[in-house]
Scaffold this motif. Structure first.
Motif, PDB file in Angstrom:
ATOM      1  N   LYS A 154     123.660  37.433  16.039  1.00 16.20           N
ATOM      2  CA  LYS A 154     125.073  37.762  16.266  1.00 16.20           C
ATOM      3  C   LYS A 154     125.964  37.155  15.178  1.00 16.20           C
ATOM      4  CE  LYS A 154     126.007  40.067  19.036  1.00 16.20           C
ATOM      5  NZ  LYS A 154     125.874  41.546  19.094  1.00 16.20           N
ATOM      6  N   LEU A 155     125.621  35.943  14.713  1.00 14.16           N
ATOM      7  CA  LEU A 155     126.403  35.323  13.647  1.00 14.16           C
ATOM      8  C   LEU A 155     126.195  36.066  12.327  1.00 14.16           C
ATOM      9  CD1 LEU A 155     128.303  33.053  12.764  1.00 14.16           C
ATOM     10  CD2 LEU A 155     126.280  31.582  12.455  1.00 14.16           C
ATOM     11  N   ALA A 156     124.964  36.476  12.043  1.00 10.26           N
ATOM     12  CA  ALA A 156     124.676  37.233  10.818  1.00 10.26           C
ATOM     13  C   ALA A 156     125.455  38.542  10.792  1.00 10.26           C
ATOM     14  CB  ALA A 156     123.176  37.494  10.709  1.00 10.26           C
ATOM     15  N   GLU A 157     125.534  39.212  11.934  1.00 13.22           N
ATOM     16  CA  GLU A 157     126.344  40.428  12.032  1.00 13.22           C
ATOM     17  C   GLU A 157     127.799  40.136  11.693  1.00 13.22           C
ATOM     18  OE1 GLU A 157     124.696  43.682  15.204  1.00 13.22           O
ATOM     19  OE2 GLU A 157     125.805  41.974  16.016  1.00 13.22           O
ATOM     20  N   LYS A 158     128.322  39.066  12.277  1.00 13.23           N
ATOM     21  CA  LYS A 158     129.733  38.721  12.077  1.00 13.23           C
ATOM     22  C   LYS A 158     130.013  38.375  10.620  1.00 13.23           C
ATOM     23  CE  LYS A 158     133.841  37.668  13.883  1.00 13.23           C
ATOM     24  NZ  LYS A 158     134.694  38.654  14.599  1.00 13.23           N
ATOM     25  N   LEU A 159     129.055  37.753   9.964  1.00 14.38           N
ATOM     26  CA  LEU A 159     129.247  37.335   8.573  1.00 14.38           C
ATOM     27  C   LEU A 159     128.911  38.444   7.580  1.00 14.38           C
ATOM     28  CD1 LEU A 159     127.777  33.697   8.736  1.00 14.38           C
ATOM     29  CD2 LEU A 159     130.187  34.370   8.679  1.00 14.38           C
ATOM     30  N   GLY A 160     128.450  39.584   8.068  1.00  9.04           N
ATOM     31  CA  GLY A 160     128.137  40.708   7.178  1.00  9.04           C
ATOM     32  C   GLY A 160     126.932  40.450   6.305  1.00  9.04           C
ATOM     33  N   ARG A 161     125.922  39.778   6.851  1.00 11.18           N
ATOM     34  CA  ARG A 161     124.707  39.501   6.091  1.00 11.18           C
ATOM     35  C   ARG A 161     123.926  40.799   5.862  1.00 11.18           C
ATOM     36  NH1 ARG A 161     124.785  35.149   3.337  1.00 11.18           N
ATOM     37  NH2 ARG A 161     122.498  35.214   3.314  1.00 11.18           N
ATOM     38  N   PRO A 162     122.966  40.814   4.936  1.00  7.89           N
ATOM     39  CA  PRO A 162     122.176  42.024   4.667  1.00  7.89           C
ATOM     40  C   PRO A 162     121.495  42.535   5.933  1.00  7.89           C
ATOM     41  CG  PRO A 162     121.824  40.383   2.951  1.00  7.89           C
ATOM     42  CD  PRO A 162     122.620  39.701   4.014  1.00  7.89           C
ATOM     43  N   GLN A 163     121.401  43.841   6.069  1.00  8.64           N
ATOM     44  CA  GLN A 163     120.878  44.445   7.298  1.00  8.64           C
ATOM     45  C   GLN A 163     119.451  44.004   7.617  1.00  8.64           C
ATOM     46  OE1 GLN A 163     123.007  46.202   9.254  1.00  8.64           O
ATOM     47  NE2 GLN A 163     121.390  45.949  10.790  1.00  8.64           N
ATOM     48  N   PRO A 164     118.551  43.898   6.630  1.00  2.17           N
ATOM     49  CA  PRO A 164     117.197  43.428   6.968  1.00  2.17           C
ATOM     50  C   PRO A 164     117.204  42.035   7.600  1.00  2.17           C
ATOM     51  CG  PRO A 164     117.208  44.448   4.795  1.00  2.17           C
ATOM     52  CD  PRO A 164     118.641  44.321   5.206  1.00  2.17           C
ATOM     53  N   GLU A 165     118.108  41.193   7.141  1.00  2.00           N
ATOM     54  CA  GLU A 165     118.221  39.848   7.698  1.00  2.00           C
ATOM     55  C   GLU A 165     118.720  39.911   9.144  1.00  2.00           C
ATOM     56  OE1 GLU A 165     121.025  36.050   6.617  1.00  2.00           O
ATOM     57  OE2 GLU A 165     120.016  37.069   4.956  1.00  2.00           O
ATOM     58  N   ILE A 166     119.711  40.730   9.376  1.00  2.00           N
ATOM     59  CA  ILE A 166     120.239  40.913  10.735  1.00  2.00           C
ATOM     60  C   ILE A 166     119.143  41.427  11.652  1.00  2.00           C
ATOM     61  CG2 ILE A 166     121.861  42.259  12.128  1.00  2.00           C
ATOM     62  CD1 ILE A 166     123.753  42.225   9.667  1.00  2.00           C
ATOM     63  N   ASP A 167     118.419  42.430  11.181  1.00  2.00           N
ATOM     64  CA  ASP A 167     117.379  43.055  12.001  1.00  2.00           C
ATOM     65  C   ASP A 167     116.250  42.080  12.319  1.00  2.00           C
ATOM     66  OD1 ASP A 167     118.832  45.382  11.935  1.00  2.00           O
ATOM     67  OD2 ASP A 167     117.628  46.313  10.335  1.00  2.00           O
ATOM     68  N   LEU A 168     115.929  41.205  11.365  1.00  2.00           N
ATOM     69  CA  LEU A 168     114.856  40.233  11.578  1.00  2.00           C
ATOM     70  C   LEU A 168     115.154  39.351  12.782  1.00  2.00           C
ATOM     71  CD1 LEU A 168     112.281  38.689  10.721  1.00  2.00           C
ATOM     72  CD2 LEU A 168     113.745  37.308   9.216  1.00  2.00           C
ATOM     73  N   PHE A 169     116.362  38.828  12.837  1.00  2.00           N
ATOM     74  CA  PHE A 169     116.679  37.893  13.917  1.00  2.00           C
ATOM     75  C   PHE A 169     116.916  38.621  15.236  1.00  2.00           C
ATOM     76  CE2 PHE A 169     117.521  35.350  10.121  1.00  2.00           C
ATOM     77  CZ  PHE A 169     116.690  34.272  10.420  1.00  2.00           C
ATOM     78  N   LYS A 170     117.377  39.844  15.167  1.00  2.00           N
ATOM     79  CA  LYS A 170     117.466  40.641  16.392  1.00  2.00           C
ATOM     80  C   LYS A 170     116.071  40.850  16.982  1.00  2.00           C
ATOM     81  CE  LYS A 170     119.094  45.041  18.276  1.00  2.00           C
ATOM     82  NZ  LYS A 170     119.727  46.344  17.996  1.00  2.00           N
ATOM     83  N   LYS A 171     115.123  41.133  16.123  1.00  2.00           N
ATOM     84  CA  LYS A 171     113.748  41.324  16.577  1.00  2.00           C
ATOM     85  C   LYS A 171     113.179  40.030  17.153  1.00  2.00           C
ATOM     86  CE  LYS A 171     109.138  42.600  14.905  1.00  2.00           C
ATOM     87  NZ  LYS A 171     108.324  42.963  13.709  1.00  2.00           N
ATOM     88  N   ARG A 172     113.412  38.926  16.459  1.00  2.00           N
ATOM     89  CA  ARG A 172     112.869  37.649  16.919  1.00  2.00           C
ATOM     90  C   ARG A 172     113.495  37.193  18.237  1.00  2.00           C
ATOM     91  NH1 ARG A 172     112.476  33.984  11.356  1.00  2.00           N
ATOM     92  NH2 ARG A 172     110.677  35.083  10.442  1.00  2.00           N
ATOM     93  N   ALA A 173     114.712  37.636  18.506  1.00  2.00           N
ATOM     94  CA  ALA A 173     115.365  37.269  19.771  1.00  2.00           C
ATOM     95  C   ALA A 173     114.615  37.833  20.971  1.00  2.00           C
ATOM     96  CB  ALA A 173     116.812  37.757  19.774  1.00  2.00           C
ATOM     97  N   GLN A 174     113.712  38.775  20.731  1.00  2.00           N
ATOM     98  CA  GLN A 174     112.900  39.346  21.802  1.00  2.00           C
ATOM     99  C   GLN A 174     111.535  38.649  21.942  1.00  2.00           C
ATOM    100  OE1 GLN A 174     113.580  42.277  23.955  1.00  2.00           O
ATOM    101  NE2 GLN A 174     115.605  41.513  23.413  1.00  2.00           N
TER     102      GLN A 174
END
Length: 765
Positions: free
Chosen positions: A487-507
């Motif tokens: 959620k923080l990576a999304e807010k900070l506008g980080r690269p999409q692969p980085e955002i997706d990585l942590f979204k996946k790991r949250a599961q």
């Protein structure tokens, strides 16, 4: 006529009994400190915790606390309610008996024959002759016919000793073991020196410099070294030293002492004393402390029929406002500076310490984001400074990094702060620090960073059979931290692969859920589940709990957990099971029954272990599965049964304000189940009315209509004139202020808040 008078008297008494407990007359300032019992939780020891607290005589978040000592130095249970003797009055920085103290020294009064060793100088005392307030402590030392009074500031304290008529009255300064120096300056009526005692987490140049100023000439001067009294000596420097000054006193003669300390230098200690005490009288300092506490406690005004509930509320709120402590000082130019407990340098900026995020990420820091955003911003700046000075975020600091507990829960604090709009710190630096945690661990202190990160990052879980203890607990906590990073990576506008990585790991919580048993379970490296499996086994794959407790640690995706368990009905049945089970346990991992187990066993709530943090949010999960009335029922039961404003008033470790923050939130009627979201999940308000003053001056009023012990169920919620069917408030709603009206009922409303739309946030929703 007599009958009429009697009737009117009955009406008056009935009216007085039934009216809300008002905590002041109208237009009279409320003394909230009169409702605080700092002794709440002090009836504890190693085998059983009723809080594991000591009476912290302090200012909110003060750099130094003061406390009476009933135990010898080094005993983490420094003040035990059932002890009968006091050995001194200690400047303390202890956040927990398990972490113990640092930078401690004490003062003590003695009359007659001089005894300076702790056990020999101890005096009998009674709670009947003891006054304990957040800002003031007073006690009668029976063996010396002397009264001792203390009132602190953030970095200093004023003492008042009232002596009897005596040829030999003494005040002792004990710098304790661990390396110390004392020097008596009779011409200046001072004792100066330093102490270096600590329990770890300090650089080599660590010192606590102190200065004590007296208002009476010294007639006798001694020092001691170990158990040897050095008569006439004005200087001592060794592993264990202290100083004695003495004089004749008249009956009722008062001797005042002003004490301050600094982690920076002796000169800074004197500056702290001059700035915070100066020429102020004892009474002035005491009144200032009372005013400051009333200001903070009065930010939330509660009203209700049960005065013990009010006392419990303000006693727990006091605990929430103690930690983390300010570890910074103001130099001669009034600049904020701190001694770094990480690299030993004196540096600019904020620093806070004495906190374990494994506990406090759950409710303490969400309380700060709601009520103290400016303080929260300063704490975030302190975290950035910690990263600069040590290369790591402080998962458990006291005063520097300590090897305690698990997880990388600093991610929760940082994400929750920034996502709720709090600024004023370097978020990019903090994000960098969070990311470092995900693939590194401090090799000297494996509670810092992520122990087992290599397995977690490659397999999605930490295997049971690779020598990483508490592996399931770590997996669950890392997955929640990854949600916060997403959620923080999304807010900070980080690269999409980085955002997706942590979204996946949250599961990744899914990787350790065993569908066969319906519990979280250790999993081997080859993918098989650990066997034999006992969900009641404490420790091992879990941290200070068992699978029955940790299975619910999916803050970010309760709906996903519901799906794994087979749907709403199966999920609710599983929640119910926790309470319906007998308090069975397997303590084989520890080899004895640890206090957390015993605290679960004795309270008569099945396998529910409120005295330890991992399960404290679990009561609110009924809201996610369409049965919010069970949350309301259970939350009320815990508040009424497991908390009192007395010495045994907690049901386990208080832990830096977390168990207290649970009560503060829950008594107001909501709780932050998942920090990192903007939602607070509804429970059942305890008080008839609560008026919350937010930092910007807005007021939020929560009124519970027809509230009583029997009327514990929520019939209807109205927020600023609008009916609210969902089971949560948003942060923005609460921050905007207004009025929440909750109609209470003796029977559950099984039509309100039962749809999926009414449920709080989940990733899978």
């Amino acid at each position: 006529m007599k009958n009429l008078i009697f009737f009117l008297w009955l009406v008056f008494v009935f009216s007085a009994c039934c009216h809300n407990q008002t905590i002041s007359k109208e237009n009279t300032p409320i003394d909230y400190t009169s409702y605080v019992n700092p002794l709440m939780g002090t009836d504890s020891d190693f085998s059983l915790s009723n809080g594991n607290t000591y009476p912290a005589i302090a200012r909110p978040w003060g750099m130094n606390f003061w406390t009476p000592m009933t135990a010898k130095f080094g005993d983490g249970w420094t003040y035990k309610y059932r002890d009968y003797q006091l050995t001194g009055f200690k400047q303390t920085h202890q956040p927990s008996p398990w972490i113990n103290d640092y930078a401690a020294f004490s003062l003590m009064a003695v009359t007659g024959d001089l005894e300076f060793e702790a056990e020999k100088r101890a005096s009998w005392y009674s709670h009947k002759a003891e006054i304990v307030k957040p800002h003031y402590y007073s006690v009668y030392l029976a063996d010396y016919d002397t009264r001792v009074e203390i009132t602190p500031t953030e970095r200093a304290a004023a003492f008042k000793f009232t002596f009897p008529q005596n040829e030999h009255s003494y005040i002792l300064l004990d710098a304790f073991k661990g390396g110390a120096m004392v020097k008596v300056l009779p011409e200046e009526r001072k004792i100066i020196g330093y102490c270096r005692n600590n329990s770890g987490g300090v650089p080599d140049n660590f010192h606590n410099y102190f200065v004590a100023e007296f208002d009476k000439d010294f007639e006798i001067i001694h020092t001691w070294d170990g158990d040897q009294l050095k008569k006439g000596s004005a200087f001592a420097q060794a592993d264990e030293v202290g100083a004695v000054i003495g004089f004749k006193t008249k009956a009722g003669e008062e001797v005042h002492v002003k004490v301050a300390s600094s982690f920076i230098s002796a000169e800074q200690a004197q500056l702290n004393l001059d700035r915070e005490l100066g020429n102020k009288s004892f009474a002035q300092v005491k009144e200032e402390g009372k005013t400051e506490w009333n200001k903070e406690l009065g930010r939330i005004k509660v009203e209700g029929k049960n005065v013990d509930h009010i006392r419990t509320f303000y006693s727990t709120l006091y605990r929430v406002l103690l930690f983390p402590r300010k570890f910074y000082e103001f130099n001669k130019d009034d600049q904020i500076v701190h001694y770094s407990p990480y690299n030993g340098e004196v540096l600019p900026g904020y620093m806070f310490t004495d906190n374990g995020f494994w506990d406090t990420f759950r409710a303490v820091f969400p309380f700060f984001t709601l009520m103290y955003p400016e303080l929260n911003s300063h704490i975030m700046e302190g975290l950035a400074n910690t990263y600069d000075e040590s290369g790591w975020l402080p998962e458990w600091a006291s005063p520097g990094h300590r090897g305690c507990m698990i997880g990388s829960n600093s991610a929760s604090l940082i994400a929750d702060s920034y996502l709720k709009g709090i600024k004023g710190y370097d978020i990019e630096k903090l994000y960098e620090a969070i990311i470092k945690n995900t693939d590194h661990v401090n090799n000297q202190i494996n509670s810092v960073g992520r122990y087992g990160h290599d397995y977690y990052n490659s397999l999605g879980y930490i295997p049971y059979d690779v020598g990483v203890n508490e592996n399931v607990a770590r997996t669950l906590e890392y997955a929640y931290a990854d949600y916060c990073i997403w959620k923080l990576a999304e807010k900070l506008g980080r690269p999409q692969p980085e955002i997706d990585l942590f979204k996946k790991r949250a599961q990744n919580y899914r990787k350790v859920f065993d569908r066969e048993s319906g519990w979280m379970r250790g999993r081997n490296k080859d993918g098989s589940f650990q066997a034999p499996f006992n969900p009641f086994k404490w420790g091992d794959a879990f941290t200070e709990g068992n699978s029955v407790h940790y299975t619910w640690s999916v803050f970010q995706d309760v709906e996903g957990l519901i799906g794994l368990m087979g749907g709403d009905e199966a999920f609710v049945s599983k929640l119910d099971t926790v309470f319906n089970l007998p308090p069975v346990f397997d303590n084989s991992y520890y080899g004895f029954t640890i206090h957390e187990i015993r605290e679960m066993q004795i309270v008569g709530m099945g396998n529910y272990a409120h005295g330890n943090q991992p399960i404290q949010h679990m009561l609110y999960l009924y809201n996610y599965a369409g049965q919010p009335w069970k949350t309301q029922e259970k939350v009320r039961e815990v508040m009424n049964k497991l908390y009192t404003p007395h010495a045994d008033g907690y049901c386990g470790d208080e832990d830096n304000g977390q168990t207290s923050a649970w009560y503060v939130f829950s008594s107001l009627g909501f709780y932050p189940v998942c920090p990192g979201t903007d939602q607070y999940v509804l429970g059942a308000p305890l008080f008839d009315k609560a008026t919350i003053t937010l930092e910007d001056g807005k007021e939020l009023i929560i009124e519970a209509v027809n509230n009583s012990d029997e009327n514990k169920y929520v019939e209807h919620v109205d927020f600023n004139g609008n009916s609210l069917d969902r089971n949560y408030y948003t942060h923005e709603e609460l921050q905007s202020g207004g009025k929440i009206t909750i109609e209470m009922s003796p029977t559950p409303n099984k039509k309100r808040g039962v749809t999926k739309d009414a449920a709080p946030y989940s990733m899978s929703k």
